[in-house]
Design an enzyme around this catalytic site. Structure first.
Site, PDB file in Angstrom:
ATOM      1  N   GLY A 482      48.791  59.166  48.125  1.00  0.00           N
ATOM      2  CA  GLY A 482      50.168  58.957  47.735  1.00  0.00           C
ATOM      3  C   GLY A 482      49.867  58.721  46.343  1.00  0.00           C
ATOM      4  O   GLY A 482      50.537  57.900  45.602  1.00  0.00           O
ATOM      5  N   SER A 483      48.729  59.280  45.384  1.00  0.00           N
ATOM      6  CA  SER A 483      48.629  59.043  44.118  1.00  0.00           C
ATOM      7  C   SER A 483      49.837  59.422  43.286  1.00  0.00           C
ATOM      8  O   SER A 483      49.960  58.706  42.241  1.00  0.00           O
ATOM      9  CB  SER A 483      47.418  60.186  43.675  1.00  0.00           C
ATOM     10  OG  SER A 483      46.526  60.115  44.558  1.00  0.00           O
ATOM     11  N   ALA A 520      35.608  58.712  44.722  1.00  0.00           N
ATOM     12  CA  ALA A 520      34.865  57.487  44.261  1.00  0.00           C
ATOM     13  C   ALA A 520      36.139  56.482  44.137  1.00  0.00           C
ATOM     14  O   ALA A 520      35.936  55.667  43.109  1.00  0.00           O
ATOM     15  CB  ALA A 520      34.087  57.678  43.019  1.00  0.00           C
ATOM     16  N   ARG A 522      38.591  56.153  42.615  1.00  0.00           N
ATOM     17  CA  ARG A 522      38.853  56.262  41.072  1.00  0.00           C
ATOM     18  C   ARG A 522      40.254  56.467  40.514  1.00  0.00           C
ATOM     19  O   ARG A 522      40.616  56.229  39.363  1.00  0.00           O
ATOM     20  CB  ARG A 522      37.787  56.972  40.319  1.00  0.00           C
ATOM     21  CG  ARG A 522      37.993  58.519  40.234  1.00  0.00           C
ATOM     22  CD  ARG A 522      36.833  59.312  39.770  1.00  0.00           C
ATOM     23  NE  ARG A 522      37.007  59.420  38.217  1.00  0.00           N
ATOM     24  CZ  ARG A 522      37.933  60.199  37.489  1.00  0.00           C
ATOM     25  NH1 ARG A 522      38.493  60.868  38.189  1.00  0.00           N
ATOM     26  NH2 ARG A 522      37.856  60.059  36.191  1.00  0.00           N
ATOM     27  N   THR A 524      43.656  55.749  40.942  1.00  0.00           N
ATOM     28  CA  THR A 524      44.521  54.672  40.395  1.00  0.00           C
ATOM     29  C   THR A 524      44.098  54.048  39.306  1.00  0.00           C
ATOM     30  O   THR A 524      44.850  53.963  37.997  1.00  0.00           O
ATOM     31  CB  THR A 524      44.879  53.714  41.566  1.00  0.00           C
ATOM     32  OG1 THR A 524      45.718  54.633  42.643  1.00  0.00           O
ATOM     33  CG2 THR A 524      45.788  52.933  41.111  1.00  0.00           C
ATOM     34  N   ALA A 749      45.116  46.630  38.821  1.00  0.00           N
ATOM     35  CA  ALA A 749      44.600  47.382  39.974  1.00  0.00           C
ATOM     36  C   ALA A 749      43.045  47.699  39.887  1.00  0.00           C
ATOM     37  O   ALA A 749      42.601  48.113  38.835  1.00  0.00           O
ATOM     38  CB  ALA A 749      45.180  48.738  40.176  1.00  0.00           C
ATOM     39  N   GLY A 753      40.582  53.398  47.759  1.00  0.00           N
ATOM     40  CA  GLY A 753      40.341  54.426  48.625  1.00  0.00           C
ATOM     41  C   GLY A 753      39.513  54.476  49.880  1.00  0.00           C
ATOM     42  O   GLY A 753      39.694  54.874  51.071  1.00  0.00           O
ATOM     43  N   GLU A 754      38.113  54.035  49.625  1.00  0.00           N
ATOM     44  CA  GLU A 754      37.030  54.004  50.496  1.00  0.00           C
ATOM     45  C   GLU A 754      36.731  52.710  50.839  1.00  0.00           C
ATOM     46  O   GLU A 754      36.326  52.580  52.287  1.00  0.00           O
ATOM     47  CB  GLU A 754      35.779  54.404  49.749  1.00  0.00           C
ATOM     48  CG  GLU A 754      35.792  55.845  49.315  1.00  0.00           C
ATOM     49  CD  GLU A 754      34.960  56.257  48.142  1.00  0.00           C
ATOM     50  OE1 GLU A 754      33.890  56.791  48.487  1.00  0.00           O
ATOM     51  OE2 GLU A 754      34.959  55.818  47.075  1.00  0.00           O
TER      52      GLU A 754
END
Lengths: 802, 323, 158
Positions: A482-483, A520, A522, A524, A749, A753-754
């Site tokens: 949802g980037s 990674a 990264r 957002t 933020a 993700g991970e």
């Protein structure tokens, strides 16, 4: 808390509406005129010499446009260590080795043609156990390295050693020391859409490559290097991302099938698509590799950690991809999860004749954290301290620099631990050993980029047109997280538009500025930072136009009104309120004077200003456009494996409550609480989506998933036997967002993700220990293993009693 | 995919005629097995004869026992309240085969004719003493399910014959059944082990409302203790095991050990142990032999218990008519 | 040996020539170019190809195309109204993050629709059973179940 209009709100992901109407175009939907379908013939042996390949029959099959082998294409090496060729012509080293490929007018014909290719092999002794492969005198998987130099060992020449302080001395001085061996299995990433690509050359061999990569510029660079080797040096390359159906690590590297597709397109002069079947996806896509850990750690009599020593052996398989660099991330929890002054870590990646490996969500962190966190529980027990208290004592704190050189800025790990304790009912439930138990585990992960390339930056370009529409060109990609929505929120907030005004264009090397890739955790953080900076520039441009054009618009309005109504009196306005961009602001599409925000005369729709200001003609038309390349102030790891490679780090704790059926060995998860430090949640619903999804994969890692590889061959290449959890495997998971806005983060933020995946398996393993007093160190924890261990323990107790 | 032609007869007779005249023909019902085999190139028919449109194969008849046409889908069976209540083991089996998508097209006839060692309906059919109704060249005939199953994916059907349906005898007044499918996940699975049990209780000499006392008991061990104390005897029992032999089999020794005995916790454990000794599981990637054997032990006990519980909680006024 | 079949597709009667060995999925994707239904595995183990035939959710990758004759087929393409208004399920998946990569979404929504058409007031377990054959790797199903539950509520109240 600041008052935001869009940041922190559950803005729906309307940008992806095509995904619910069936109109989204993934690679499988992509068709180009005249497109052919490519198929690959794989090895029939784990290790063999190819004696002959006969493609004559296949070539004669109607509809077949090309059949290629290693003899038909330049014999050049590709890959992370340049340890393989695109098509193998002398030796095959794994079952998935590509021996030949076909392009035909349909998938069915291409498949039929594969059956007509005759390959004669001479089987060679194979080696499947990395420990065996490490031994001196073991048969070599590769006799020459990528540069043609003789190879002496199956151990890859990659040094993953971190040594800080004096581990031996610390061990001697420790009051309590524990040692554990832990193993993790091959895991298939299981993207719901299978791998595929389309290669298309124009008449002069410029390439357009439709790829699912999540690093479009990395892919372009790899293809470009390949082109240089095969005589296409000056040809143009454009990499375009379709909508991507999941990645989870599979799309970091350029896979061999992609090079094959390019060769087939080159040969046939037609666009070629390769799309894996599910079986191919299981048999040939590089999975997360197996890892064996030996971990030892100690604490003093007060329960403060004194040292941690870990050694890991990774089964690299026959070739090398990014999976071989996962030890760099394993190092992070080993050295920096909880405060531990003396650390030693060493990892080796070993060639075998197994399927070669790639990264998966978490990039080594889930495996390493499993080792660290199971061992932490063990040590707490040895020291006689409650496992939660032990973690609290040793928790990371803001301001510290870890042995690996990570600079911890914000760190609400204490809140994560206490939240989990409370929500899982730790104090009431822990230590009962009655078949029910609770356990926890924490994590540290990069959350502000990860400098694995020289640049960890991203470029972004924002342009605003005369209609007030905003187009954002970014070199990033989205795999489903949802980037687009989050980036639109950030940009809308920054400029003063609405998220629905923002059109995000990702994944095209011709349009986007360079980006290190959506990996990674990264995106957002890095793209958000770039977007804010570009958005501020755009806003400034708009406000400059507003200073010039708002008075003009007002005056023309007044003139019109006067025409309609002769009694109209032009109001007396203080134009000094808007005579400087600094004095103006934009919110929710409206420009207004900061000092008189409610003054209706000065509240003007930004689109009106743009419409009036941009296309003025007379050779003086303007554009509103800004671009920013933002590269975070971080370091690459140095030769000692130290460096602050991320702007900030995310923490989190997962708690699990389980019930063990001591008759069947089944583990039931009664509750999972995943409390994660996200800095500030840009979109809580989307953040939770990341946590839920990752936690579920974590449960699979803990209990059900394992790619069964027997003597190099994948034995469960289907979704029936590879146990991805279903909706009926109801895992009651509660995602708790822990906020502590990060000063470097876009609106505070951090990446998320991970992390959700990382602590899940050790939390479950620790809960099982709490339930039945048996520590499981080999994933997945299947009912067979649980029941066998229960039996063994019973027997042990009986013998002891007797 | 190799080409084939596709036929859709309306009657059994027509279908059998096609089978005798068309080359390389195979029957197809729901297709959840056949289509997969074709896709995997394990089957390359020249002609497929669909049984889906034969209306005489799609009946469910609940008068005096249960008769199910072979073309009835798993979903239709699982939607039957009558089957859920009385032939519970069959309900258990069909309501967790594959997924909704599979159950909506997969048929009971397909499941028994495919005769996978893991076929979920076979264990329940074994415990209900089901009889397979076969349309053959010389007319219809019947075969006990136990005789119908020959081995893995092998059944006693001559070329061209069609299973018309399956007949289940009426149940005794105090009968209960259950099927336990032991799986790694909760859906989309083949069983690692499947156990079906049916148990009939002799209630002679007990008051008509004897179940009432039991219905007030929550704890299963208490229920067993009361059964033992009141000396309830097993009248008749069937236990069937899947995935522990080349085909689903009955645990006949365990059944006889139950027959005529007073129900007790100890007895159930013993039954489980005997059933386990009757199983001949193999090590496969889906499960290890020792574990499967252990599960036969544990799940046999649990299946019988579940059957007892259901029998006790079944609404006696709605019991099927006895013959 | 092409054959013509006629059936109702998304409320429209169509006649089309097919090869008897096609599956419904093949017809939809390759011939009619309606690519909402996905091929995630091709053997009925992932649910991405789910469409509704005569009210029942089925895996179109295993459904012989010849069986479609005379039947009523609904695909994801037939859910939104002609003016583009989304079906409450589609709307709910967008609003509640029931979509991530989106590859399972078409099938997931069709399974959910088949459920709600028969059972407008499902329990959470009913919902989970209805989508147990639809594998999702992104969401952990939590927000999918939520999306379906909220859509059901909305549909009941309108």
């Amino acid at each position: 808390m600041e008052d935001f209009l869009y940041v922190g709100k559950d803005v729906p992901r309307t940008a992806e509406i095509n995904k619910v109407t069936g109109r989204a175009v993934y690679i499988d939907e992509l068709k180009r005129p005249g497109m052919l379908y490519g198929k690959i013939l794989y090895s029939r042996y784990a290790h063999a010499r190819i004696k002959s390949i006969n493609t004559e029959k296949a070539k004669k099959l109607p509809g077949v446009k090309a059949v290629i082998t290693g003899y038909d294409i330049p014999d050049v090496r590709v890959g992370f260590m340049e340890d393989q060729t695109v098509l193998k012509r002398d030796v095959v080293r794994q079952y998935r080795d590509e021996v030949a490929a076909v392009a035909a007018t349909s998938r069915e014909i291409a498949e039929e043609a594969l059956d007509l290719i005759e390959v004669e092999y001479e089987e060679l002794p194979a080696i499947f156990d990395p420990v065996e492969a490490m031994k001196p005198g073991a048969p070599l998987i590769h006799e020459l390295d990528g540069h043609g130099r003789p190879v002496k060992s199956n151990v890859l020449p990659l040094r993953w050693t971190l040594n800080v302080g004096d581990v031996e001395k610390a061990r001697r001085e420790s009051a309590y020391v524990v040692k554990d061996s832990l193993t993790t299995p091959w895991i298939n990433q299981c993207c719901l859409g299978t791998s595929g690509c389309v290669a298309e050359f124009d008449s002069v061999n410029n390439l357009t490559f439709y790829s699912q990569t999540n690093v479009i510029f990395g892919a372009k660079q790899r293809i470009s290097r390949y082109f240089a080797k095969i005589g296409l040096k000056d040809k143009k390359i454009r990499v375009i991302n379709p909508i991507v159906a999941g990645s989870f690590g599979t799309k970091l590297d350029t896979d061999i099938y992609e090079f094959i597709c390019i060769q087939l397109a080159l040969k046939t002069r037609r666009p070629v698509k390769i799309q894996f079947t599910r079986e191919e996806e299981f048999r040939t896509l590089p999975p997360r590799q197996t890892t064996r850990f030996e971990i030892e750690q100690g604490c003093d009599k007060n329960g403060m950690l004194t040292f941690r020593k870990a050694e890991a052996i990774l089964d690299n398989g026959a070739y090398t991809s990014w999976g071989a660099t996962t030890p760099s991330v394993m190092m992070m929890p080993i050295s920096s999860l909880y405060r531990v002054p003396n650390v030693y870590f060493n990892a080796v990646c070993v060639y075998t004749n197994n399927i070669y490996s790639q990264a998966m969500r978490g990039y080594g962190n889930p495996q390493a954290s499993f080792a660290v966190e199971v061992s932490m529980d063990h040590l707490a027990e040895e020291a006689g301290i409650d496992a939660a208290e032990f973690r609290m004592k040793n928790r990371n704190r803001p301001g510290e620099v870890t042995p690996m050189g990570l600079k911890i800025t914000t760190c609400p790990l204490d809140r994560c631990i206490t939240t989990v304790k409370e929500k899982i009912g730790w104090d009431q439930k822990r230590g009962k050993k009655n078949g029910r138990g609770v356990g926890m585990a924490s994590l540290i992960h990069v959350a502000g980029g990860a400098r694995v390339y020289l640049s960890d930056g991203t470029g972004i370009r924002i342009k605003v047109d005369e209609n007030g529409h905003v187009d954002v060109l970014s070199g990033s990609t989205d795999q489903g997280q949802g980037s687009q929505t989050v980036l639109a929120q950030i940009i809308a907030e920054t400029i003063g538009f609405r998220p629905e005004d923002i059109n995000i264009i990702f994944g095209d090397t011709a349009l986007g500025l360079w980006d290190a890739g959506t990996h990674a955790s990264r995106h957002t953080f890095i793209a958000g930072n770039a977007a804010i900076r570009a958005g501020e520039k755009v806003k400034r441009q708009i406000l400059e136009l507003a200073v010039e054009y708002v008075p003009k618009l007002l005056k023309s309005d007044f003139r019109k009104q006067k025409k309609k109504d002769p009694d109209f009196h032009e109001p007396e306005l203080d134009f000094t309120l808007i005579d400087n961009p600094e004095k103006l602001d934009i919110k929710d599409r409206m420009i207004f004077a900061k000092k008189a925000p409610e003054n209706p005369n000065f509240r003007i729709d930004v689109a009106r200003v743009l419409n009036r200001a941009l296309n003025v003609g007379n050779g003086e038309s303007k554009t509103v456009m800004a671009e920013v390349f933002w590269d975070p102030p971080t370091q690459m790891l140095n030769s000692e494996m130290k460096g602050n490679w991320s702007c900030t780090y995310a923490f989190g704790t997962t708690g699990a409550e389980v019930e063990v059926d001591t008759e069947t060995g089944e583990v039931k998860i009664l509750k999972l609480v995943a409390a994660h430090d996200v800095g500030r949640a840009m979109n809580p619903t989307l953040v939770k989506g990341q946590i839920y999804g990752a936690a579920y994969i974590g449960v699979g890692f803990a209990l059900t998933e394992k790619l069964q590889v027997v003597e190099g061959r994948v034995m469960n290449p289907n979704l029936r036997d590879y146990k991805v959890l279903t909706a009926l495997d109801d895992i009651p998971v509660e995602a708790v967002i822990v906020e502590d806005p990060d000063p470097m983060g876009p609106y505070g933020a951090k990446g998320i993700g991970e992390p959700g995946l990382v602590p899940t398996a050790p939390a479950i393993a620790n809960a099982i220990y709490d339930a039945i007093g048996i520590r499981f160190t080999d994933l997945p924890i299947t009912p067979e293993k649980v029941l066998a261990a229960i039996r063994a323990k019973k027997q042990e107790n009986q013998q002891r009693d007797a | 995919m190799k080409g084939y032609d596709y036929y859709k007869p309306d009657t059994i007779e027509e279908a059998m005629k096609m089978m005798s005249t068309l080359d390389g023909a195979e029957y197809i019902a729901g297709g959840t097995d056949v289509m997969v085999l074709i896709k995997k190139k394990a089957l390359s028919p020249q002609n497929l004869i669909s049984l889906r449109n034969i209306s005489e194969l799609s009946y469910i008849d609940t008068d005096n026992g249960l008769r199910i046409g072979s073309g009835v889908t798993h979903s239709r069976i699982s939607e039957s309240d009558f089957i859920k209540r009385h032939y519970s083991a069959l309900f258990d089996a069909v309501s967790n085969i594959g997924s909704v998508q599979v159950r909506n097209v997969g048929t009971v006839g397909g499941n028994i004719c495919n005769a996978a060692p893991s076929a979920d309906t076979l264990c329940p059919f074994l415990v209900f003493d089901a009889v397979v109704l076969i349309a053959g060249q010389k007319g219809e005939y019947q075969l006990a399910i136990d005789d119908f199953l020959l081995g893995p994916n092998r059944v006693a059907l001559a070329k061209g014959e069609i299973v018309k349906g399956i007949n289940l005898p009426a149940l005794g007044a105090n009968s209960g059944s259950a099927y336990i499918k032991h799986t790694r996940r909760k859906a989309m699975e083949l069983p690692i082990v499947g156990i079906a049990a049916r148990i009939d209780i002799d209630a002679k000499g007990h008051p008509n409302d004897w179940k009432e006392a039991f219905r007030r008991i929550d704890d299963i061990s208490d229920m067993l203790r009361l059964l033992e104390k009141e000396r309830f005897v097993c009248n008749d029992a069937r236990i069937a095991m899947g995935v522990v032999a080349p085909r689903p089999i009955r645990a006949k020794k365990a059944e006889s050990a139950l027959q005529g005995k007073v129900i007790s916790e100890g007895l159930l454990d013993e039954i489980g142990r005997i059933a386990a000794s009757e199983s001949q599981p193999r090590d496969t990637l889906r499960g290890e032999a020792w574990y499967r054997r252990e599960m036969v032990h544990v799940l046999t006990k649990r299946a019988v218990l579940m059957a007892l519980e259901r029998m006790i909680h079944a609404d006696s006024s709605n019991n099927p008519k006895t013959s | 040996m092409k054959r013509e079949i006629a059936f109702t597709l998304n409320n429209e009667e169509i006649a089309v020539e097919v090869e008897p060995n096609w599956t419904l999925l093949y017809l939809l994707r390759e011939v009619l170019e309606m690519t909402g239904a996905k091929e995630g595995c091709g053997v009925g183990e992932c649910g991405a190809c789910t469409v509704i035939v005569d009210g029942n959710a089925i895996s179109s990758c295993l459904y012989p195309v010849m069986e479609v004759e005379g039947k009523n087929v609904t695909t994801i393409e037939g859910l939104s109204k002609e003016d583009g208004t989304l079906h409450p399920l589609q709307q709910s998946f967008i609003e509640n993050n029931g979509v991530q990569c989106g590859y399972c979404t078409s099938g997931m929504i069709m399974s959910a629709k088949a459920l709600l058409d028969k059972n407008p007031d499902p329990t959470e377990n009913d919902i989970r059973v209805s989508i147990a054959g639809n594998i999702c790797r992104c969401t952990g199903y939590v927000q999918i179940v939520e999306s379906i539950r909220k859509a059901a509520e909305k549909m009941k109240n309108t």
